[in-house]
Design a protein around this motif. Structure first.
Motif, PDB file in Angstrom:
ATOM      1  N   LYS A  88       0.827  -1.204   0.000  1.00 55.86           N
ATOM      2  CA  LYS A  88       0.000   0.000   0.000  1.00 55.86           C
ATOM      3  C   LYS A  88       0.860   1.250   0.000  1.00 55.86           C
ATOM      4  O   LYS A  88       1.818   1.364   0.755  1.00 55.86           O
ATOM      5  CB  LYS A  88      -0.928  -0.001   1.214  1.00 55.86           C
ATOM      6  N   GLY A  89       0.514   2.169  -0.902  1.00 55.06           N
ATOM      7  CA  GLY A  89       1.257   3.401  -1.021  1.00 55.06           C
ATOM      8  C   GLY A  89       2.465   3.313  -1.938  1.00 55.06           C
ATOM      9  O   GLY A  89       3.069   4.338  -2.262  1.00 55.06           O
ATOM     10  N   ARG A  90       2.819   2.096  -2.351  1.00 55.19           N
ATOM     11  CA  ARG A  90       3.990   1.930  -3.236  1.00 55.19           C
ATOM     12  C   ARG A  90       3.606   1.371  -4.602  1.00 55.19           C
ATOM     13  O   ARG A  90       4.195   1.750  -5.615  1.00 55.19           O
ATOM     14  CB  ARG A  90       5.014   0.985  -2.589  1.00 55.19           C
ATOM     15  N   PHE A  91       2.632   0.471  -4.640  1.00 53.46           N
ATOM     16  CA  PHE A  91       2.209  -0.179  -5.888  1.00 53.46           C
ATOM     17  C   PHE A  91       0.832   0.334  -6.287  1.00 53.46           C
ATOM     18  O   PHE A  91      -0.006   0.641  -5.438  1.00 53.46           O
ATOM     19  CB  PHE A  91       2.128  -1.692  -5.719  1.00 53.46           C
ATOM     20  N   THR A  92       0.606   0.375  -7.599  1.00 54.63           N
ATOM     21  CA  THR A  92      -0.695   0.766  -8.131  1.00 54.63           C
ATOM     22  C   THR A  92      -1.100  -0.202  -9.231  1.00 54.63           C
ATOM     23  O   THR A  92      -0.336  -0.428 -10.181  1.00 54.63           O
ATOM     24  CB  THR A  92      -0.659   2.187  -8.706  1.00 54.63           C
ATOM     25  N   ILE A  93      -2.292  -0.758  -9.101  1.00 56.60           N
ATOM     26  CA  ILE A  93      -2.824  -1.645 -10.130  1.00 56.60           C
ATOM     27  C   ILE A  93      -3.819  -0.872 -10.981  1.00 56.60           C
ATOM     28  O   ILE A  93      -4.570  -0.028 -10.476  1.00 56.60           O
ATOM     29  CB  ILE A  93      -3.488  -2.899  -9.503  1.00 56.60           C
ATOM     30  N   SER A  94      -3.793  -1.145 -12.281  1.00 55.69           N
ATOM     31  CA  SER A  94      -4.727  -0.499 -13.196  1.00 55.69           C
ATOM     32  C   SER A  94      -5.020  -1.465 -14.343  1.00 55.69           C
ATOM     33  O   SER A  94      -4.324  -2.465 -14.508  1.00 55.69           O
ATOM     34  CB  SER A  94      -4.155   0.813 -13.733  1.00 55.69           C
ATOM     35  N   ARG A  95      -6.056  -1.144 -15.116  1.00 53.22           N
ATOM     36  CA  ARG A  95      -6.410  -2.026 -16.227  1.00 53.22           C
ATOM     37  C   ARG A  95      -6.883  -1.204 -17.410  1.00 53.22           C
ATOM     38  O   ARG A  95      -7.435  -0.110 -17.244  1.00 53.22           O
ATOM     39  CB  ARG A  95      -7.473  -3.044 -15.817  1.00 53.22           C
ATOM     40  N   ASP A  96      -6.650  -1.760 -18.589  1.00 54.44           N
ATOM     41  CA  ASP A  96      -7.152  -1.186 -19.830  1.00 54.44           C
ATOM     42  C   ASP A  96      -8.171  -2.176 -20.373  1.00 54.44           C
ATOM     43  O   ASP A  96      -7.803  -3.240 -20.882  1.00 54.44           O
ATOM     44  CB  ASP A  96      -5.996  -0.979 -20.815  1.00 54.44           C
ATOM     45  N   ASN A  97      -9.437  -1.849 -20.230  1.00 53.95           N
ATOM     46  CA  ASN A  97     -10.490  -2.791 -20.606  1.00 53.95           C
ATOM     47  C   ASN A  97     -10.499  -3.079 -22.104  1.00 53.95           C
ATOM     48  O   ASN A  97     -10.836  -4.185 -22.522  1.00 53.95           O
ATOM     49  CB  ASN A  97     -11.849  -2.262 -20.176  1.00 53.95           C
ATOM     50  N   ARG A  98     -10.117  -2.094 -22.911  1.00 53.46           N
ATOM     51  CA  ARG A  98     -10.129  -2.301 -24.365  1.00 53.46           C
ATOM     52  C   ARG A  98      -9.092  -3.323 -24.780  1.00 53.46           C
ATOM     53  O   ARG A  98      -9.259  -4.052 -25.759  1.00 53.46           O
ATOM     54  CB  ARG A  98      -9.884  -0.994 -25.098  1.00 53.46           C
ATOM     55  N   LYS A  99      -7.998  -3.362 -24.024  1.00 56.68           N
ATOM     56  CA  LYS A  99      -6.888  -4.255 -24.361  1.00 56.68           C
ATOM     57  C   LYS A  99      -6.863  -5.513 -23.485  1.00 56.68           C
ATOM     58  O   LYS A  99      -5.972  -6.348 -23.641  1.00 56.68           O
ATOM     59  CB  LYS A  99      -5.553  -3.529 -24.212  1.00 56.68           C
ATOM     60  N   ASN A 100      -7.825  -5.645 -22.566  1.00 56.87           N
ATOM     61  CA  ASN A 100      -7.818  -6.764 -21.617  1.00 56.87           C
ATOM     62  C   ASN A 100      -6.451  -6.910 -20.956  1.00 56.87           C
ATOM     63  O   ASN A 100      -5.905  -8.015 -20.836  1.00 56.87           O
ATOM     64  CB  ASN A 100      -8.204  -8.079 -22.312  1.00 56.87           C
TER      65      ASN A 100
END
Length: 120
Positions: A64-76
């Motif tokens: 927490k505070g160091r890593f960030t998760i994200s996603r691009d739905n168009r590209k799965n």
């Protein structure tokens, strides 16, 4: 029926950053959750971060505070931005994708793993 391709693992110095990527392909109708796990030598695989439909995220306390998760739905595709890396972050990182196939079955697939080594 679902293939995951991971990339981004590398050797980095303490305090450095890396960005992992995991692209899902195949007969995917919908994706419910995309997550990152890691496994260090001699230890069990553990959850690092997960992102579910609608964009809600959950992180392990140790990132927490160091890593960030994200996603691009168009590209799965799911990403893990890792900052302020520590030697104890050294592990093989695996992505996991859960969803539904076009034929109606649910699936849960794992990537092949990508090595992250944090060392000076």
């Amino acid at each position: 029926q679902v293939q995951l391709v991971e990339s981004g693992g590398d050797l980095v110095q303490p305090g450095g950053s890396l960005r992992l990527s995991c692209a899902a392909s195949g007969s995917i109708f919908s994706i419910n959750a995309m997550g990152w796990y890691r496994q260090a030598p001699g230890k069990q695989r553990e959850l690092v971060a997960i992102i579910i439909s609608g964009g809600r995220t959950n992180y392990a306390d140790f990132v927490k505070g160091r890593f960030t998760i994200s996603r691009d739905n168009r590209k799965n595709t799911v990403y893990l931005q890792m900052n302020s890396l520590k030697p104890e972050d050294t592990a093989v990182y695996y992505c996991n994708v859960q969803g539904r196939l076009w034929v109606g079955d649910n699936f849960s697939s794992w990537g092949q793993g990508t090595q992250v080594t944090v060392s000076s």
